[in-house]
Design an enzyme around this catalytic site. Structure first.
Site: not given
Ligand SMILES: [Zn+2]
Length: 233
Positions: A29, A45, A120, A95, A74-76, A171
């Site tokens: 997401n 989501s 860089d 993410h 989104s669940s995040d 994760h």
């Protein structure tokens, strides 16, 4: 209140994830913030990328509360909200569970600075925060994931304006930047550097971190006061 611009930018940025091979199914997401209005636009989501539309993007405030949108965000979302709340100059967050970056996160290892491609973009190893403790997991998990990232940066004296990426142990990666384009770019660079580092260790398990003189040279070529990479605009 008009959210058209961030909806469009969040949509375009989200669509870059499958185009760049950074997501499988819906495992990712992007959000894009509007600081003046105190909100961000984020992917809904569980909606497939080929079904996304700019108008599907959910508008959320920096406390994680939905301001406008018919779909669940989104669940995040709470992780994004915490980072926006504490890091004032972040304009977009990405993410993903991109393959190689996630493999490093699962190995609980920082990605060592092995070459100039990495240098860089940043002069440090790409940090891997430890897995979250049981209390954080049992609590407000997505919200605490944000704090896991913030605390790691604070404890290690890292500046989010210089290091625009992190792996969360067990994760996956989070990246950010001043806008959607830069945050997605960072996500793609991270994945590429992660793959290169994994191959480097496969070819030579005793590979060493690149020496400081080369790290400095490469970073400053692109980012220093006397940078000479690209064209003057
Ligand atoms: Zn995730």
């Amino acid at each position: 209140m008009n959210f058209t611009a961030i909806r469009e930018e969040a949509y375009e940025s989200n669509m870059q994830l499958p185009a760049l091979g950074l997501v499988l199914f819906t495992f990712g997401n992007v959000s894009v913030a509007d600081r003046a209005q105190g909100v961000f636009a984020i992917k809904p989501s569980g909606v497939a990328y080929n079904k996304l539309l700019p108008e599907n993007m959910v508008i959320v405030d920096f406390n994680g509360q939905v301001v406008e949108g018919g779909l669940r965000p989104s669940s995040d979302t709470k992780t994004h909200a915490v980072l926006y709340q504490h890091w004032q100059e972040v304009g977009a967050i990405v993410h993903t569970h991109s393959l190689h970056a996630t493999a490093w996160a699962q190995s609980l290892r920082d990605i060592p600075l092995y070459g100039t491609t990495h240098a860089d973009h940043l002069t440090t190893d790409i940090p891997c925060a430890p897995p979250m403790d049981d209390q954080m997991i049992a609590g407000n998990y997505e919200y605490e994931t944000g704090f896991q990232i913030l605390n790691y940066f604070k404890e290690h004296g890292l500046d989010y304006k210089n290091v625009e990426m992190i792996l969360v142990g067990n994760h996956a990666p989070f990246t950010w930047g001043k806008n959607g384009t830069k945050a997605v770019y960072n996500s793609a660079v991270l994945e590429y550097v992660a793959q290169m580092a994994a191959l480097t260790e496969q070819i030579n398990p005793l590979a060493k971190r690149m020496k400081e003189a080369l790290i400095k040279k490469h970073f400053e070529r692109k980012h220093g006061p006397d940078s000479y990479y690209g064209q003057n605009t």
